[in-house]
Design a protein around this motif. Structure first.
Motif, PDB file in Angstrom:
ATOM      1  N   UNK A 549      -3.420   1.381   1.208  1.00  0.00           N
ATOM      2  CA  UNK A 549      -1.592   0.319   1.618  1.00  0.00           C
ATOM      3  C   UNK A 549      -1.145   1.838   1.801  1.00  0.00           C
ATOM      4  N   UNK A 550      -1.579   2.627   1.374  1.00  0.00           N
ATOM      5  CA  UNK A 550      -0.180   3.842   1.888  1.00  0.00           C
ATOM      6  C   UNK A 550      -0.468   4.386   2.850  1.00  0.00           C
ATOM      7  N   UNK A 551      -1.974   4.459   3.791  1.00  0.00           N
ATOM      8  CA  UNK A 551      -2.531   4.515   4.682  1.00  0.00           C
ATOM      9  C   UNK A 551      -1.579   3.964   5.346  1.00  0.00           C
ATOM     10  N   UNK A 552      -1.196   2.977   5.685  1.00  0.00           N
ATOM     11  CA  UNK A 552      -1.152   1.735   6.618  1.00  0.00           C
ATOM     12  C   UNK A 552       0.095   1.787   6.745  1.00  0.00           C
ATOM     13  N   UNK A 553       0.569   2.185   5.668  1.00  0.00           N
ATOM     14  CA  UNK A 553       2.607   2.026   5.782  1.00  0.00           C
ATOM     15  C   UNK A 553       3.174   3.602   6.529  1.00  0.00           C
ATOM     16  N   UNK A 554       1.508   5.055   6.029  1.00  0.00           N
ATOM     17  CA  UNK A 554       2.393   5.970   6.217  1.00  0.00           C
ATOM     18  C   UNK A 554       2.036   5.810   8.151  1.00  0.00           C
ATOM     19  N   UNK A 555       0.962   5.418   8.515  1.00  0.00           N
ATOM     20  CA  UNK A 555       0.561   5.557   9.820  1.00  0.00           C
ATOM     21  C   UNK A 555       1.891   4.357  10.565  1.00  0.00           C
ATOM     22  N   UNK A 556       1.886   3.322  10.151  1.00  0.00           N
ATOM     23  CA  UNK A 556       3.540   2.054  10.627  1.00  0.00           C
ATOM     24  C   UNK A 556       4.585   2.881  10.990  1.00  0.00           C
ATOM     25  N   UNK A 557       4.594   3.953   9.704  1.00  0.00           N
ATOM     26  CA  UNK A 557       6.221   4.775   9.761  1.00  0.00           C
ATOM     27  C   UNK A 557       6.144   6.073  10.610  1.00  0.00           C
TER      28      UNK A 557
END
Length: 1184
Positions: A549-557
């Motif tokens: 989840x953290x890597x997903x959000x980091x990539x999206x943001x």
């Protein structure tokens, strides 16, 4: 010749020492040769200063007597290189630099470490650290604790052995005792029996002397005998279940002992695979220390190769509860599972390693105490994957092993060097190892990097100390270390207070925060494909899904946020008769976003061109939001366009991204996301601004003002040329709480005076909406100004008449000139223009003495004029620059002012004072970054009010970088010297260093104390609201202060409150007597600056200021609060001149005057006839 003076002293270097008087009134013994060192001569007057700096004095001794301090290979002391030179150091830092440069050897390592000497030498920093260490470090181990350990050992030996049974047969457990382990799946092969421990040993920080008082824990390793284990106990959680059952046997016997006040289970750093037993003493000592029993393995029981990162120890068929494994299926790696078992084999070896590192290194213990305090203040030291005190201890030992430290360093140098290492080393890219001797059979760092996000290998070469840490958590640690180093290097910042005394909760540290409720949905998500991670983590779907989840959000943001942080709550201990907490019991997950201000609100997410192979990945990641778009250069790219029509909505684009990605890629519904990035903005939004917070309104005001300024500059026919136009209204600096809206009066609400083209409100109609005049001054250029102040006033009045006429003639603007100013109606706004003559302030200061002499002194009139023509324009332009640099500055100021007014204190604290307080948060944000959301800025504003030491320190706001370090030091010194004569709240700026003009008259000491209490309570209540997403969030509660504190409440008629729409709880229907308009030209002039409530308040204060204080929220509240002054009820001697509001009575046969309360309360109603609805007296709070 017999040689130079330096050479003669060098030959006498071992002669008897010379005694010099020191500055502290005692003799300082120094060797004569101390005057000469490496070619320079130190002036004798400096040596008593060296004695005042222990580090320098000790270093000098080491250089002159190396053998006594264990140093060899240093050059001979007192050696002269060429002709001696007299050296006058500018500071102890310069002195130390000369010492270490000439020393060579280990001293060279010190040169870098003592770059900070300048901040230590002339500040209380060393004393502050010394006092802090006294507060947080433990005294010598108490004998009672040692005796307690002996009793535990005896009790463990007395526990009876149990017969061997199957692991699944737990009928032998006593009633009321539950296994502290989630036995899922339950069917585990193996047999268990309880035998007495093989060894009991204290491990951890308590024994090493590095434990601090923030949380006193004594870690005790209970070594389980090898006889209770069988082959293949490393598989399928057999070891973990036996470990838990072993603790259960201990717990059920210890719970019967009177020695213990409480016996509980807990998880080690919230790791469900590693339960421990918590013991506390009975009676007064219960809260003194917590004994944590760790069940551990006998070293060598299992082959280390079974637990390499590339091995599997959890079978898929067992985990999925299948009868037979699938043919040909490969088993996934279980590095975290393996690491959890290995950790239990190295507890004692880690103790020995740290003991050898801490030997003869007092600075290490002090440094670790400071580092633990720092980690605690950054809130990084608790929870799964935290940067624990044990981890930072191993890191310090690593730096010592790598010769980054020398054992002569102080605790501060250890703190600074460790922070420097963390700031410059990314362990998620390049791991480190404590292994001294290379062993080809052990895994290498690359092996660990393939399965762990962060790598720090212990001395055994088998255990990754950062196994549970995510790259996001380490990057947060790294970021905080960088910020801390910048703070330590900034001489204008109190590094001690900022780093070691200031807590950084996530709500104040990150720009946007959101909670993920119903974490059980993470376990049900099949899109993440987390089966392998679930097996590795023992079924903990939170720990398994979190990195994804953290890597997903980091990539999206990416590009919008510096990093995405998270907070896993520490799972508290539980009673032994309760079931262990399940994975879902961790509560809502909290995420924090730290923005890059320039790109956070970008509406476009641009991908690669359509012919690029990675375009498919972009489309897959963003889903249906992705679309094709052609750009001006002809390229066609995949893009995502986010919908936002106002500045407020643009600031919430990250929320759109978070909700979209979590729904698309993890199946987490939007209902499970509680986003608290902009909950407070509703209090600065009126009904007409449903889609924004007034940003467009303020831009409209500024554009209209700029256009008027250009018209004034180009105006023809004036006797004087307009040289400059200066705006001083808060709307022109984007800090007005409710910016003016273009308005046109409704004639039916007014009486028309056509001869003067004016309107007056009708008595029977509701009060028309408030029209604020936008104040500005213009400076006409001319040499014919008179030098008499009365003549200047007449010239200005004539100029106002000319100005109004020319504006009406050349630009068809509706104007109303008066003696002191000209009101101009333009674009629906009313601009309040007045002429300013730059020499008028000086003329107003002229006073003629009876002797005919002319002298200059400040008068009330000169101060007011100087304020309006010099200081307010400078402050307005400075605030405007801050708004350009930090787009959320204006909204933060508006929230802060709205809160102050809501506390009924708008008349007790100036708006300029609030602006400066908020400016301080943006110009001096340490230990934070400048706020990128109004909500975070407001929380920090409340914290600044509540925690700043107003009594002992000035608040220095370095506007436009106009103050140097020397200026700040001078301000602080003069503040201390003149504290009793200065305002209770002292704010210094580059243009106002000594007077604090914005707080000279207000607030008073009592109001300031009341404000601090309100700020502290509001901050606590608001953070509790924002931290609890499951409850209804009524953030407006902090804008509704309780009124039972006051003695009298005057309730007002809402129809006569012109700013009623600005109230916290806005009315559903309210007629303003105005309509929006921005194009009308030929209209009658509206009523300007008319607020009957303020007129009524002024009359109350004029009449009863000696008896009472009056408080009101100028933004439309329906009540005025009255507080009687403490001395108002005391009988006064009878005087005819002091009978206002009083009556005559007899006391001890003497006539005295006492307040006539009935008459005063009646006067309140009479003065406010038509406006006052009722007067409520809290008579139970006061008596005459």
């Amino acid at each position: 010749m017999q040689g130079s003076a330096g050479e003669r002293v060098h030959r006498r270097r071992w002669m008897k020492g010379v005694h010099l008087p020191s500055s502290r009134g005692r003799e300082l013994c120094l060797h004569e040769s101390c005057q000469f060192f490496c070619g320079w001569t130190l002036h004798r007057s400096w040596w008593d200063r060296v004695d005042c700096h222990p580090a320098l004095h000790r270093r000098w001794q080491e250089l002159h007597y190396p053998s006594a301090h264990g140093l060899t290979g240093l050059p001979a002391p007192g050696r002269v290189c060429g002709e001696a030179q007299v050296f006058f150091p500018s500071s102890p830092a310069a002195l130390f630099t000369r010492l270490v440069v000439g020393a060579g050897g280990p001293g060279l390592l010190w040169q870098e470490q003592f770059q900070c000497c300048s901040c230590l030498s002339w500040s209380p920093f060393p004393l502050q650290i010394e006092e802090l260490l006294k507060e947080v470090t433990l005294k010598e181990t108490k004998k009672k604790i040692d005796a307690f350990l002996h009793e535990i050992n005896s009790l463990l030996s007395a526990i009876p052995e149990t017969p061997e049974t199957e692991l699944t047969n737990q009928a032998w457990l006593a009633k009321g005792v539950k296994v502290p382990f989630l036995q899922v799946p339950f069917s585990v092969k193996g047999r268990f029996c309880f035998l007495s421990p093989a060894k009991l040993k204290v491990v951890g920080s308590y024994l090493l002397g590095t434990c601090i008082k923030l949380e006193i824990n004594m870690d005790v390793a209970v070594t389980m005998p090898w006889e209770i284990f069988q082959d293949k106990d490393n598989l399928n959680q057999r070891y973990h279940q036996k470990r838990a059952l072993y603790l259960v046997c201990i717990a059920q016997h210890f719970s019967k002992e009177k020695l213990f006040g409480s016996v509980k289970f807990a998880y080690t750093n919230s790791n469900h695979l590693k339960p421990i037993l918590l013991l506390r003493l009975q009676g007064k000592d219960e809260k003194m220390v917590t004994i944590r029993l760790h069940a551990c393995l006998v070293p060598g029981l299992f082959k280390p190769s079974h637990f390499y990162p590339s091995k599997n120890n959890v079978r898929t068929a067992w985990f999925m509860e299948q009868n037979t494994p699938k043919e040909g299926a490969t088993e996934p790696l279980t590095p975290h599972y393996n690491n959890s078992i290995l950790c239990d084999t190295v507890l004692l070896s880690h103790l020995h390693f740290l003991s050898s590192a801490a030997a003869d290194f007092l600075g290490m213990k002090d440094g670790l105490a400071l580092l633990k305090v720092w980690l605690n203040q950054q809130q990084l030291s608790k929870g799964l994957g935290c940067f624990s005190g044990f981890l930072v201890s191993m890191l310090v030992a690593y730096l010592l092993m790598k010769r980054k430290f020398v054992k002569m360093m102080s605790g501060y140098q250890v703190l600074r060097s460790t922070l420097q290492f963390l700031a410059t080393t990314d362990l998620s890219v390049t791991g480190i190892s404590l292994v001294k001797d290379v062993d080809a059979s052990l895994p290498v760092l690359d092996d660990f990097h393939q399965v762990f996000e962060v790598v720090f290998v212990d001395p055994s070469g088998l255990v990754n100390l950062c196994a549970d840490m995510t790259a996001s958590k380490y990057h947060q640690v790294q970021f905080e270390a960088k910020r801390s180093m910048q703070t330590l290097d900034d001489r204008t910042v109190d590094g001690f207070q900022v780093l070691l005394m200031t807590t950084k909760p996530m709500l104040r540290a990150f720009d946007h925060v959101f909670h993920l409720e119903h974490v059980s949905k993470l376990g049900a998500c099949k899109k993440m494909q987390l089966l392998n991670e679930l097996m590795d983590r023992g079924g903990n779907y939170v720990a398994a899904a979190l990195p994804f989840v953290v890597s997903l959000l980091a990539h999206g943001l990416a590009g919008r946020a510096l990093f995405v942080a998270y907070s896993l709550p520490q799972i508290p201990g539980w009673l032994i008769d309760a079931d262990p907490p399940k994975h879902k019991d961790v509560g809502p997950l909290m995420f924090g976003l730290l923005f890059v201000p320039e790109f956070a609100a970008s509406m476009l997410e641009k991908g690669l061109q359509t012919d690029h192979p990675e375009t498919l990945d972009f489309w897959t990641f963003w889903g249906e939001k992705s679309e094709l778009q052609q750009f001006q250069d002809g390229s066609i790219c995949e893009v995502v366009v986010w919908q936002a029509s106002t500045v407020c909505q643009k600031c919430l684009i990250p929320e759109q991204i978070v909700r979209h990605l979590l729904k698309l890629l993890t199946d987490i519904p939007e209902s499970s996301i509680c986003y608290t990035g902009a909950l407070l903005e509703s209090v600065i939004r009126t009904g007409q601004e449903a889609l924004g917070m007034g940003e467009a309104a303020m831009v409209s005001v500024v554009c209209s003002y700029d256009d008027l300024s250009r018209k004034l500059w180009n105006l023809k026919g004036l006797p004087l040329t307009v040289m400059a136009v200066q705006g001083i209204h808060p709307a022109l600096q984007y800090t007005d709480v409710f910016p003016p809206i273009p308005m046109k009066p409704i004639y039916s609400f007014h009486t028309q005076i056509r001869t003067k083209h004016l309107l007056l409100p009708l008595e029977e109609k509701p009060c028309p909406a408030y029209i604020a005049p936008l104040k500005g001054s213009h400076l006409p250029h001319g040499r014919q100004w008179p030098q008499d102040k009365e003549a200047i006033k007449r010239i200005k009045a004539a100029f106002h008449l000319q100005l109004a006429g020319q504006l009406q003639q050349q630009h068809q603007l509706v104007c109303r000139p008066v003696v002191t100013h000209t009101d101009v109606y333009k674009d629906g706004y009313v601009f309040h223009l007045q002429v300013a003559y730059h020499q008028e302030c000086l003329i107003l200061k002229e006073v003629v003495t009876p002797e005919g002499m002319v002298k200059y002194q400040d008068t009330a009139e000169s101060r007011q004029l100087e304020l309006e023509t010099l200081h307010l324009p400078y402050l307005t332009s400075s605030m405007g620059r801050l708004q350009q640099q930090h787009p959320v500055f204006g909204s933060t100021c508006r929230l802060a002012k709205r809160w102050v007014s809501a506390q009924l204190l708008s008349n007790n604290i100036s708006e300029e004072c609030v602006d400066l307080l908020v400016a301080f948060l943006f110009l001096h944000p340490a230990p934070f970054t400048p706020p990128s959301s109004p909500q975070v800025g407001f929380l920090r504003f409340l914290d600044l009010l509540a925690t700043f030491d107003w009594k002992s320190n000035p608040l220095i706001v370095n506007l436009n970088a106009g103050l140097t370090d020397a200026n700040c030091t001078e301000i602080k010194n003069k503040f201390v010297a003149a504290r009793s004569r200065l305002p209770v709240m002292f704010i210094a700026t580059s243009k106002d260093r000594w007077s604090s003009m914005w707080t000279q008259e207000r607030p008073s000491a009592q109001i300031l104390q009341h404000l601090l209490v309100l700020a502290s309570g509001s901050l606590r209540a608001l953070e509790e609201q924002l931290m609890d997403p499951l409850n209804s969030q009524d953030v407006k509660m902090v804008f509704r202060p309780p009124l039972d504190f006051y003695d009298v409440l005057i309730h007002l008629n809402p129809n006569q409150i012109p700013r009623h729409l600005e109230s916290v709880d806005q009315p559903l229907k309210f007629s303003q007597g105005m309509v929006k308009n921005s194009t009308a030209v030929k209209i009658l002039f509206p009523v300007v600056d008319y607020d009957p409530v303020q007129c009524y308040l002024q009359e109350l204060r004029d009449a009863f200021s000696d008896l009472a204080l009056f408080f009101y929220d100028k933004h439309g509240r329906e009540v005025i609060a009255v507080l009687w002054k403490p001395l108002s009820f005391q009988p006064q001697p009878f005087k005819v001149s002091s009978m206002k509001g009083r009556m005559v009575t007899t006391l001890n046969n003497e006539l005295v005057c006492v307040p006539n309360m009935e008459a005063i309360l009646e006067d309140f109603e009479v003065l406010g006839e038509g406006l006052v609805k009722s007067v409520e007296a809290h008579t139970e709070k006061w008596t005459i």
